[in-house]
Structures are given as C-alpha cells and as structure tokens.
Design a protein around this motif. Structure first.
Motif, short mmCIF file in Angstrom:
data_model
loop_
_atom_site.label_atom_id
_atom_site.label_comp_id
_atom_site.label_asym_id
_atom_site.label_seq_id
_atom_site.Cartn_x
_atom_site.Cartn_y
_atom_site.Cartn_z
N LEU A 181 0.83 -1.20 0.00
CA LEU A 181 0.00 0.00 0.00
C LEU A 181 0.87 1.26 0.00
CD1 LEU A 181 -2.71 1.46 0.23
CD2 LEU A 181 -2.64 1.07 2.71
N LEU A 182 1.91 1.26 0.81
CA LEU A 182 2.82 2.40 0.83
C LEU A 182 3.49 2.60 -0.52
CD1 LEU A 182 4.36 4.61 2.37
CD2 LEU A 182 5.99 2.84 3.10
N GLY A 183 3.96 1.51 -1.13
CA GLY A 183 4.58 1.62 -2.45
C GLY A 183 3.61 2.12 -3.50
N GLY A 184 2.35 1.67 -3.43
CA GLY A 184 1.34 2.14 -4.39
C GLY A 184 1.08 3.63 -4.28
N LEU A 185 1.04 4.15 -3.06
CA LEU A 185 0.83 5.59 -2.86
C LEU A 185 2.01 6.40 -3.42
CD1 LEU A 185 -0.66 5.60 0.75
CD2 LEU A 185 -1.85 6.20 -1.36
N ILE A 186 3.20 5.89 -3.25
CA ILE A 186 4.37 6.59 -3.80
C ILE A 186 4.31 6.63 -5.32
CG2 ILE A 186 6.89 6.47 -4.04
CD1 ILE A 186 6.99 5.32 -1.20
N VAL A 187 3.91 5.53 -5.95
CA VAL A 187 3.79 5.49 -7.40
C VAL A 187 2.73 6.48 -7.88
CG1 VAL A 187 3.12 4.05 -9.36
CG2 VAL A 187 4.62 3.12 -7.61
#
Length: 446
Positions: free
Chosen positions: A269-275
């Motif tokens: 989820l954190l990685g998706g928000l960064i993308v």
C-alpha cells in the motif's frame, strides 16, 4: 512477515466449534458458484460505468448547451452520492435478510435509471438536470457493491478456514449461497475491533478513490483542451487509454497477489501511494509551449475580405461540418493563456503510473480493512467503506472540475500531490495498527 500470510481468521484451536467444522463438496461448489455470479455482477457493473464515464461530457454538451465543465463535476458526483446513500442501507439489509433481496432490488433500480439516462435528450428543457437525477439513481442501484463485498469477504474467509482444517473431523457443514451469515453456527472470537484502524483505513480508502475519481473525471476535458481533440476523438482515444489501464490493472493485481505473501499488504500500500504521487507529479505542466486556444477558430471563421476568400469559402462550406464544436483550450479559461501544455508523452506516462498505483492501493486498503474486521458480520462495515469511497467519488469530481476550470491543471494536480503526501504520512502513523483481528488478539503471533 509470516503473519501476513496467515488466513484472515487465523488458526483454530482443536476442540472449538470452529475447529470441528468442515465444508462438504456440495456446499463448496454452491458457494463458489455464488461468488462467481457476484464477480460477474461487479464486472458488468464496472463495464457499464466505464462505457458511460467517457461519454458523459460530450453527451452533456449535446443535450444542454448551458452545461459547463463545473456542472460536469456535479453530474459525475451524483452517481457516487446515490451510492453513498444506498450502500449502508443495503449493507444493513443484507445483515438481517437474505442477500438476494437487496441485490435484486438494486439491479431493477439500475436498469430503470439507465433507461432514464438514455432518454434525457427528449425533454424540451432542463435536460442537464434530468441527467443529474438519472446518474444519481444509477449510483443508488450501484450501492449493492456493499452486499457483494461483504459476501465475498465472508465466503473467501470460510474457504481459507476450510483449507486449514482439511484433516480434522467433520461435524457440521456450512453453506453460503446468498442468504445472511448465520452467527450461531460459528463461534466468533471475543474482542473489540480496533476502531482507530477502521477509521484510518476508511480515510485511506477515501483518498485512493478520491484521486482516481478526479483523474477519470478530468481526462476527457484535459485531453480536449491540451491536444485539440474533438468530442469523438476524446471519447475514442480516452476510452482506449482507460481500456489499456484496465488490462494493466489485471496484470498488476495478479502480481500483487504473489508479492503480498512476501512483504505484506501494508508495504505494498505504501509503495502504491508513492507510485501515484510520482504519476501526478509528472502530470504537472512544464516548459514554454502553450495549448491551442479556441479563439483561433473564431479568427479563421472571420468575414472574408476579398473575392478569392469568398470563392474559397464557398468551395469549402459544403465539406465542413458546421455542427462541429471548436477545438482547443477555451478562452473563457484564463489559465489557458499562461499555463504550459501537458505533452502527450507526459500524460501517457502519468496515466501508466496512476494505473499501477491505483489498483494496488485499492486492493490493499480493502484487504487490510477486511482483516481488521475479522470474522464478525461485515455488511454494515462494508457499507460504510463503500460510503467512504462514494463520498470520495462525490467530492473528487466536484473538486477537480472547479479547480481545473478556474486555476488550471498546475494547481489541480499540485494539490493532489499534497493530498497523497498527507496520506503517506497518515499511513506511517497508523502503520503498526493495521493488523489482522486474529493477530491483535493473539490467535496468531506476529
């Protein structure tokens, strides 16, 4: 983490009523037949939504010349307003009555509302308001997603329990068709749900839906303004772009399913928000090239001054479509004169990144929410989650249409980048609380 790979409800101790329950083959097939029917229902609903969303702006302009980009935001938001109102109602209904009832009623409402939407061009006046009502009723019918999600969440949790208990003694068969969950058949673990985690996940889900709602709202006006596309071109090309993003999302979700077993839902989820943040940052306009302005068309259609211009005008007039609206960035939007154009490569790169980040964030926030709730009936909670997403789909289109029309894409997408940063900070604060119900109460050691 190993705990992230455990079933939603955790392992069961021997001797408990849950530990002695094994699902028969007949009930297994019946339950998965119901799940596949609901998958098809959600698929067809999404197809219908995608077909309409790309053509709303051109359709609105054709049926009512008084409609502007600001009203477009309200039309798109009306769908989500209806869904937000209906979702908790249908969710509560499904907790006390067979799920068939709210599903059938909602489908009939959707059919009637879409028929109204198809004929909003017939009234002599106020057509845009008829469209507003029609889209609101379509959204009300789409509130059945709370029922679908609560059933699938409960049914797939049962499947996970069944696989972990395959070698235990058989006692009582459980069947899920479309009836309400029976709480007296399964012993629900004691313990309160972490309300902070529930609220935080609703906020995360709200922001994720808010971001994509404003993106799908602005994509048609943005491409028409930046690239001078006609209405037909915008519907076709933007439809192809969203279709490609749909294919991309399917591939991404298949990969995320495997990746989540290794690093867990929270990290993904954190990685998706960064993308997503990177995608909207790329979408910010830069450079010194400006979009085509619509007043150029007015200049080209000025009164001819010479005999040669008259002859050329008469020769061209039968070949021109006088019903075609002028293309380019409207002069009424003052920012068109000083805001650089968003290049097509820039837009496509941003769309690809948002198409990666959105489905990841959507799936992970929903999965975490289901794990936080645990084995208790989830109809009402899923209704509130759907209502949260619907609220985002209400505010997202209104926000982007107002900011875009008055201040342009630089302010609009810059504010979105700020929202994503805030969401990442919120996730960091509640990161350790977003754990499964079974982990929190010691049924699985983290």
């Amino acid at each position: 983490m190993e705990a992230e790979q455990e079933p939603l409800l955790g392992n069961r101790t021997s001797g408990s009523r849950e530990g002695d329950i094994v699902e028969t083959e007949e009930h297994y097939k019946s339950r998965w037949r119901s799940i596949r029917i609901l998958y098809l229902t959600m698929f067809l609903s999404s197809v219908g939504f995608s077909i309409v969303i790309m053509s709303i702006w051109p359709y609105l302009q054709k049926i009512d010349q008084t409609a502007d980009a600001s009203f477009l935001g309200w039309v798109i938001a009306s769908f989500s307003l209806g869904q937000m109102v209906a979702s908790p109602m249908f969710g509560l209904w499904s907790n006390y009555r067979p799920r068939k009832e709210p599903l059938i009623v909602s489908i009939f409402i959707s059919v009637a509302a879409n028929c109204l939407y198809a004929y909003v061009h017939l009234p002599a006046s106020h057509n845009k308001y008829y469209m507003l009502v029609a889209r609101g009723l379509v959204g009300f019918g789409a509130g059945n997603v709370a029922v679908v999600r609560s059933y699938i969440a409960g049914a797939t949790s049962l499947q996970e329990r069944t696989s972990s208990m395959a070698n235990t003694s058989a006692c009582q068969a459980l069947g899920f068709i479309l009836g309400p969950a029976s709480t007296d058949e399964v012993q629900v673990p004691q313990g309160n749900i972490d309300q902070v985690a529930v609220v935080a996940t609703n906020i995360l889900f709200f922001v994720v839906l808010f971001i994509f709602a404003l993106f799908e709202t602005i994509i048609t006006p943005l491409t028409m303004d930046m690239y001078g596309w006609t209405q037909e071109q915008a519907v076709l090309y933007d439809g192809i772009i969203l279709a490609a993003l749909g294919v991309e999302a399917v591939i991404i979700l298949l990969g995320v399913k495997l990746l989540s077993k290794k690093i867990g839902e929270r990290a993904i989820l954190l990685g998706g928000l960064i993308v997503v943040w990177v995608g909207f940052f790329i979408l910010l306009p830069w450079g010194n090239q400006f979009p085509k302005i619509q007043w150029e068309d007015l200049h080209n259609n000025s009164i001819p001054n010479t005999f040669g211009e008259i002859i050329i005008g008469l020769w061209k007039s039968p070949r021109e479509d006088h019903n075609e609206r002028p293309t380019g960035c409207p002069i009424e939007q003052a920012w068109c004169l000083y805001t650089p154009v968003i290049h097509l490569a820039q837009f496509l790169t941003s769309a690809v990144l948002i198409g990666i980040g959105y489905p990841v964030c959507n799936l992970m926030s929903y999965t975490l929410y289901s794990k936080i709730l645990g084995p208790k009936p989830q109809g009402v909670y899923m209704g509130w989650l759907t209502a949260s997403g619907s609220g985002a789909r209400i505010l997202g289109p209104v926000f982007i249409s107002q900011v875009y029309a008055h201040w342009g894409p630089r302010w609009a997408f810059g504010l979105v980048c700020g929202m994503v940063v805030f969401t990442i900070a919120l996730l960091g604060v509640v990161y350790k609380r977003l754990i499964a119900f079974s982990i929190r109460y010691g049924r699985i050691q983290e």
